[in-house]
Design a protein around this motif. Structure first.
Motif, PDB file in Angstrom:
ATOM      1  N   ASN A 265      -0.066   7.953  -2.673  1.00 11.92           N
ATOM      2  CA  ASN A 265      -0.792   8.176  -3.633  1.00 11.92           C
ATOM      3  C   ASN A 265      -0.492  10.349  -3.813  1.00 11.92           C
ATOM      4  OD1 ASN A 265      -2.380   9.562  -1.641  1.00 11.92           O
ATOM      5  ND2 ASN A 265      -4.598   8.127  -2.137  1.00 11.92           N
TER       6      ASN A 265
ATOM      7  N   SER B 133      -5.536  -5.189   0.235  1.00  9.12           N
ATOM      8  CA  SER B 133      -4.392  -5.635  -1.127  1.00  9.12           C
ATOM      9  C   SER B 133      -4.233  -7.139  -1.735  1.00  9.12           C
ATOM     10  CB  SER B 133      -2.982  -5.712  -1.269  1.00  9.12           C
ATOM     11  OG  SER B 133      -2.914  -4.772  -0.344  1.00  9.12           O
TER      12      SER B 133
ATOM     13  N   THR C  18      -1.005  -2.897  -8.856  1.00  7.71           N
ATOM     14  CA  THR C  18      -2.134  -2.453  -8.804  1.00  7.71           C
ATOM     15  C   THR C  18      -2.916  -1.578  -7.202  1.00  7.71           C
ATOM     16  OG1 THR C  18      -1.985  -4.742  -8.183  1.00  7.71           O
ATOM     17  CG2 THR C  18      -3.748  -4.788 -10.047  1.00  7.71           C
ATOM     18  N   PRO C  19      -3.257  -1.156  -6.775  1.00 11.15           N
ATOM     19  CA  PRO C  19      -3.640  -0.330  -5.714  1.00 11.15           C
ATOM     20  C   PRO C  19      -3.774  -1.280  -4.675  1.00 11.15           C
ATOM     21  CG  PRO C  19      -5.224   0.548  -7.054  1.00 11.15           C
ATOM     22  CD  PRO C  19      -4.724  -0.533  -8.155  1.00 11.15           C
ATOM     23  N   SER C  20      -3.674  -1.015  -3.654  1.00 17.61           N
ATOM     24  CA  SER C  20      -4.316  -1.112  -2.256  1.00 17.61           C
ATOM     25  C   SER C  20      -5.276  -0.430  -1.751  1.00 17.61           C
ATOM     26  CB  SER C  20      -3.362  -1.644  -1.688  1.00 17.61           C
ATOM     27  OG  SER C  20      -2.447  -2.181  -1.601  1.00 17.61           O
ATOM     28  N   THR C  21      -5.733  -0.495  -1.342  1.00 16.29           N
ATOM     29  CA  THR C  21      -7.056   1.162  -0.623  1.00 16.29           C
ATOM     30  C   THR C  21      -6.554   0.630   1.078  1.00 16.29           C
ATOM     31  OG1 THR C  21      -8.330  -0.152  -1.926  1.00 16.29           O
ATOM     32  CG2 THR C  21      -9.986   0.972  -0.378  1.00 16.29           C
TER      33      THR C  21
ATOM     34  N   GLN D  43      -8.726   5.596   0.314  1.00 17.37           N
ATOM     35  CA  GLN D  43      -8.696   5.922  -0.741  1.00 17.37           C
ATOM     36  C   GLN D  43      -7.609   4.844  -0.988  1.00 17.37           C
ATOM     37  OE1 GLN D  43      -5.378  10.044  -0.191  1.00 17.37           O
ATOM     38  NE2 GLN D  43      -7.321  10.689   0.601  1.00 17.37           N
ATOM     39  N   GLU D  44      -6.659   4.896  -2.209  1.00 17.06           N
ATOM     40  CA  GLU D  44      -5.775   4.283  -2.988  1.00 17.06           C
ATOM     41  C   GLU D  44      -4.919   4.585  -3.544  1.00 17.06           C
ATOM     42  OE1 GLU D  44      -7.681   3.525  -7.462  1.00 17.06           O
ATOM     43  OE2 GLU D  44      -8.851   1.930  -6.682  1.00 17.06           O
TER      44      GLU D  44
ATOM     45  N   TYR E 295      -0.408   3.678  -4.075  1.00 12.77           N
ATOM     46  CA  TYR E 295       0.701   2.628  -4.870  1.00 12.77           C
ATOM     47  C   TYR E 295       1.160   2.530  -4.159  1.00 12.77           C
ATOM     48  CZ  TYR E 295      -3.434   3.334  -8.185  1.00 12.77           C
ATOM     49  OH  TYR E 295      -4.531   3.451  -9.041  1.00 12.77           O
TER      50      TYR E 295
END
Length: 136
Positions: A32, A95, A106-109, A122-123, A125
């Protein structure tokens, strides 16, 4: 400042590509505006929960970087979590389960804990290796 960030992205991608070419390591790059993470050695996961020796190489926008190994992967209820331990800190990448070798949107955290305290969440990508200009 942008030059430094691009330098980090280039450095991470070069390291992942080098590892992939030398060791046939599968790797994923996620980012990000604040952080870029490369997860490597994904083929070390046997399919059993709590296994693997995944690597973590993460850099923030100021090029402060962390390299970890020994990541373990566990998948349940539609989510996979990879966990690394670094002294008192725990790095967790969560994920959604998706098809293998598919770049998801879709994002992972990424969550970093220091003891019981969350110090970062944080997300991030997925990024293709040749997508170096995406950090502008």
């Amino acid at each position: 400042m942008i030059f430094v960030r691009k330098g980090c992205l280039i450095l991470i991608c070069l390291i992942v590509l080098f590892l992939a070419s030398v060791n046939s390591v599968e790797a994923t790059v996620l980012s990000n505006e604040q952080i870029t993470v490369a997860v490597g050695n994904q083929q070390s996961w046997t399919g059993r929960n709590g296994t693997g020796n995944l690597s973590y190489y993460g850099c923030d926008k100021n090029c402060q970087c962390t390299y970890l190994t020994g990541g373990k992967l566990t998948c349940r209820d539609g989510t996979c979590q990879t966990t690394w331990q670094n002294r008192n800190d725990v790095y967790i990448l969560s994920s959604a389960i998706s098809q293998r070798n598919v770049i998801r949107q879709t994002p992972s955290t990424l969550t970093i804990l220091s003891g019981d305290r969350v110090i970062l969440e944080q997300e991030i990508y997925p990024k293709a290796f040749d997508n170096l200009n995406s950090a502008n």
